[in-house]
Design an enzyme around this catalytic site. Structure first.
Site, PDB file in Angstrom:
ATOM      1  NE  ARG A 121      -2.392  -1.293   3.555  1.00  0.00           N
ATOM      2  CZ  ARG A 121      -1.820  -0.563   4.479  1.00  0.00           C
ATOM      3  NH1 ARG A 121      -1.797   0.764   4.365  1.00  0.00           N
ATOM      4  NH2 ARG A 121      -1.262  -1.110   5.533  1.00  0.00           N
ATOM      5  CE1 TYR A 270       1.415  -6.616  -3.052  1.00  0.00           C
ATOM      6  CE2 TYR A 270       0.086  -5.412  -1.469  1.00  0.00           C
ATOM      7  CZ  TYR A 270       0.863  -6.501  -1.793  1.00  0.00           C
ATOM      8  OH  TYR A 270       1.075  -7.469  -0.876  1.00  0.00           O
ATOM      9  CE  LYS A 279      -7.276  -3.646   5.135  1.00  0.00           C
ATOM     10  NZ  LYS A 279      -6.004  -4.190   5.353  1.00  0.00           N
ATOM     11  CG  HIS A 299      -7.313  -3.008  10.007  1.00  0.00           C
ATOM     12  ND1 HIS A 299      -6.005  -2.611  10.134  1.00  0.00           N
ATOM     13  CD2 HIS A 299      -7.297  -4.015   9.098  1.00  0.00           C
ATOM     14  CE1 HIS A 299      -5.231  -3.351   9.349  1.00  0.00           C
ATOM     15  NE2 HIS A 299      -5.995  -4.206   8.714  1.00  0.00           N
ATOM     16  CB  SER A 321      -0.944  -3.700   7.941  1.00  0.00           C
ATOM     17  OG  SER A 321      -2.126  -3.035   7.575  1.00  0.00           O
ATOM     18  CB  CYS A 323       0.415  -6.321  14.011  1.00  0.00           C
ATOM     19  SG  CYS A 323       1.576  -5.009  13.600  1.00  0.00           S
ATOM     20  N   GLY A 324      -0.531  -9.696  13.109  1.00  0.00           N
ATOM     21  CA  GLY A 324      -1.038 -10.937  13.679  1.00  0.00           C
ATOM     22  C   GLY A 324      -2.532 -11.185  13.641  1.00  0.00           C
ATOM     23  CG  ASP A 346      -7.610  -7.210   6.857  1.00  0.00           C
ATOM     24  OD1 ASP A 346      -6.619  -7.097   7.600  1.00  0.00           O
ATOM     25  OD2 ASP A 346      -7.857  -6.415   5.934  1.00  0.00           O
ATOM     26  NE  ARG A 441      -0.059  -8.572   2.509  1.00  0.00           N
ATOM     27  CZ  ARG A 441      -0.614  -8.163   3.640  1.00  0.00           C
ATOM     28  NH1 ARG A 441      -1.719  -8.717   4.091  1.00  0.00           N
ATOM     29  NH2 ARG A 441      -0.075  -7.188   4.334  1.00  0.00           N
ATOM     30  CE1 TYR A 565       3.037 -16.787  14.066  1.00  0.00           C
ATOM     31  CE2 TYR A 565       4.865 -17.143  15.558  1.00  0.00           C
ATOM     32  CZ  TYR A 565       4.351 -16.587  14.404  1.00  0.00           C
ATOM     33  OH  TYR A 565       5.156 -15.822  13.597  1.00  0.00           O
ATOM     34  N   GLY A 566      -0.127 -20.296  18.427  1.00  0.00           N
ATOM     35  CA  GLY A 566      -1.089 -21.174  19.106  1.00  0.00           C
ATOM     36  C   GLY A 566      -1.121 -20.996  20.619  1.00  0.00           C
TER      37      GLY A 566
END
Ligand SMILES: Nc1nc2c(ncn2[C@@H]2O[C@H](COP(=O)(O)OP(=O)(O)OP(=O)(O)O)[C@@H](O)[C@H]2O)c(=O)[nH]1
Ligand SMILES: O=C([O-])CC(=O)C(=O)O
Ligand SMILES: [Mn+2]
Length: 658
Positions: A121, A270, A279, A299, A321, A323-324, A346, A441, A565-566
């Site tokens: 972006r 993109y 977005k 978001h 963006s 960040c998980g 998202d 992506r 993560y998990g």
């Protein structure tokens, strides 16, 4: 690039809302059909329709298409119906041309390499166009650039469009994509029509939105969000096209007219710049609609978490963006008996129902996720999702026809396999340059996710009990805390900061403000946005509890203190126990309620440095309080709602006593 001339100078005003006679271009009654027909025929001139029946389009869509075709002068118009056959036809053509490479190890997976100048972006070239500057940005002091929102006056916007769009699709096909954000016909769903000269965009929009012919039937003569996109490189092309990826990086503009529900995007193919449902529509335009109609466009991921006792809780979470969000939305719990199901990864559209609960839908139909770091170890559900029917952009490829990126080192069986990097160069495991672009992506249908929630397409959405904010905070910020109230939660969301990532053009790693994870997506004055949030606490509304998390705190050795993560399920467990009213697991601090020592289940985790992970270093927070005060005074100033100012004052006092 010179501006191509057209016969009718009136056409060099692509942004106009009335035609030469002063008649509105938006209001068309059914009995005015013959007028439309006449205008349309005249406007289209000799531009052929390659596919679809133009006269079956709703009148307003006909007029929109004809107008923009006359402006952009494509060599033909292709009306998309969203069918499999259509996708096959376009894919086949792109493979033939070399723009897409089939990844032979999977079913219907493709690799696309962009021009290396078009990979993320472009926030500096993304604008909101409003007559009054302060509709878009806050009142900042002389010399202070507003950080949230990027304003362009309508007169400048007109000039910028005039200098780009006339003739911009020469020699290319203009695709017409009718799409629905949210389940078609749902009470919160909205319809858009995107025009584009990029076939990559057509294929991606099919995945990311509900793009089909039925959308037009549902639309009828109603209004829709108008999306106009061009890669900005009319034929004949004078410069070299790299990787069969036409774009025009020097001339990029992504502009929104919120009042007109209109988006103009030029020069980039993109994702976030070109898939206008994402977005541009679902956040920047939708937040304006949401404000008018009393709901929220955020978001945020949406997840359903089922505890070992069988009870399910829905949670929404906003992280900037890269960040998980995608990872948390598809989390594979490491604690036994827990189940997570994904509603969205998202964007969330959220509206209070008559029962007072906050219901959320995922307006999208696919995932446009960060590839690097995604593996069977970190996010097996995402991996399962993109085994077929997916498009990979700017990843590397093995000679066995598999995708490859940073984070898959351990999953490559043959360590000598030949790899081609995202730039098309030979690459070996251990080479110093990245194999995939850090913002590469995957684009995959959400329906293929093995843990997609059975209600993910419920038109009414799922009831949200908690909202989580978070970012990449290497220092000072504990793993999790609960805010004291709705207003304190809004203040905490407003203070959100994060280390910059490759999702946008920012260079280097600095911690930047990213309030509510919306800085790049803010559709109107940030002070008014905060006020809108504050005012949602009224009547029978059961506002969710608000939390803050930080998976990214680092120890003295520079390594993450938390495995993430998990294992994040352990934090979710604590949050849900708090929702259930467990009090003895939290202790009040200056910034919120932090877990009491040992209250997060760490069984089987190995060594975790609790104190380092949870501490609030007084010096850090005192410094932060000064910086946060400066941010609110300068960046929000007189637009700051008094309720949020009170939270700022009170938190500052609490921190002074640390
Ligand atoms: N250390 C650590 N890294 C994580 C964690 N969750 C995600 N990441 C990494 O962060 C990067 C981005 O994660 P995503 O889940 O794709 O982020 P996102 O917020 O969905 O990103 P956008 O699609 O840009 O909005 C990936 O490289 C992940 O591997 C975590 O809990 N701990
Ligand atoms: O918009 C994009 O290009 C991808 C995305 O989800 C983000 O950056 O938040
Ligand atoms: Mn995102």
């Amino acid at each position: 690039m010179s501006t191509p001339t057209t016969a009718n100078p009136d056409l060099l005003k692509p942004y106009r809302d009335t035609d030469a006679s002063g008649a509105s271009l938006r209001q068309i009654s059914a009995d005015a059909f013959y007028v439309v027909n006449e205008i349309v025929t005249k406007r289209l001139g000799h531009i052929p329709i390659f596919k679809g029946d133009f006269h079956l389009l709703p009148y307003k869509v006909q007029r929109f298409v004809a107008e923009k075709a006359e402006l952009c002068r494509p060599r033909g118009i292709y009306i998309c119906d969203g069918s499999e056959h259509e996708a096959e036809e376009i894919t086949h053509k792109l493979v033939e041309r070399g723009m897409l490479t089939p990844l032979a190890a999977y079913e219907n997976n493709y690799l696309c390499r962009t021009d290396p100048k078009d990979v993320a972006r472009v926030e500096s070239k993304t604008w909101m166009v409003t007559p009054d500057k302060y509709q878009t940005v806050t009142h900042t002091p002389e010399g202070v650039e507003p950080m949230m929102g990027h304003w362009m006056p309508p007169t400048q916007f007109a000039d910028e469009l005039d200098a780009r769009f006339p003739g911009c699709m020469a020699g290319r096909i203009m695709y017409v994509i009718p799409f629905s954000m949210g389940p078609l016909g749902g009470p919160i769903s909205k319809i858009g029509v995107q025009l584009t000269d990029s076939n990559y965009v057509v294929l991606s929009m099919r995945v990311m939105t509900r793009a089909s012919h039925e959308v037009l039937d549902a639309l009828g003569n109603n209004d829709f969000v108008r999306c106009i996109h061009s890669v900005g490189l009319p034929r004949p092309v004078r410069q070299k096209v790299i990787n069969h990826w036409p774009c025009n990086p020097e001339r990029v503009i992504i502009a929104h007219r919120p009042a007109q529900r209109e988006i103009w995007s030029f020069g980039s193919g993109y994702g976030g710049n070109s898939l206008l449902g994402k977005k541009c529509f679902a956040l920047r335009i939708a937040s304006n609609i949401a404000r008018d109609e009393g709901w929220l466009a955020e978001h945020m991921l949406i997840m359903g978490v089922t505890r070992p006792n069988g009870k399910e809780h829905f949670i929404a979470a906003a992280f900037p963006s890269a960040c998980g969000k995608t990872n948390l939305a598809m989390l594979e719990p490491t604690l036994p008996g827990w189940k997570v199901r994904c509603v969205g990864d998202d964007i969330a559209w959220m509206k209070f129902g008559e029962d007072g609960r906050l219901y959320a839908i995922n307006p999208e139909a696919g995932f446009f996720g960060v590839a690097p770091g995604t593996s069977d170890k970190t996010n097996p559900m995402a991996v399962a999702t993109f085994q077929k029917n997916s498009i990979f952009t700017n990843v590397a490829e093995t000679s066995e026809g598999r995708y490859y990126w940073e984070g898959l080192e351990d999953e490559v069986k043959d360590k000598n396999v030949e790899i081609t990097d995202w730039l098309g160069n030979p690459w070996k495991l251990g080479d110093p340059t990245p194999a995939a672009h850090p913002n590469s992506r995957f684009c995959a249908p959400a329906s293929q996710c093995p843990i997609i929630h059975p209600d993910w397409e419920s038109p009414n959405g799922v009831p949200i009990e908690a909202i989580i904010f978070g970012g990449r905070r290497p220092e000072g910020v504990p793993l999790v805390f609960e805010t004291f109230s709705w207003k304190h939660g809004i203040f905490t969301g407003g203070c959100l900061k994060s280390e910059t990532t490759a999702a946008a053009e920012h260079k280097g790693k600095s911690v930047m403000h990213d309030p509510m994870a919306m800085r790049p997506f803010m559709g109107y004055n940030f002070g008014k946005y905060l006020e809108h949030w504050v005012h949602l606490q009224k009547g029978n509304h059961q506002v969710p509890k608000i939390y803050h998390v930080n998976w990214f705190r680092k120890g003295q050795d520079g390594k993450f203190l938390w495995p993430g993560y998990g294992e994040n399920i352990r934090v979710i467990d604590w949050i849900i126990r708090r929702l259930d009213g467990e009090e003895n697991i939290g202790e009040n601090t200056a910034i919120g309620v932090v877990p009491t020592k040992g209250s997060i289940n760490l069984e089987g985790l190995g060594v975790v440095n609790w104190d380092e992970l949870m501490s609030l270093p007084p010096d850090y927070w005192k410094q932060d309080a000064i910086e946060v005060r400066k941010f609110f005074e300068e960046q929000v100033g007189p637009d700051l709602p008094p309720e949020v100012r009170t939270e700022l004052d009170e938190q500052e006092k609490r921190i002074a006593n640390l």
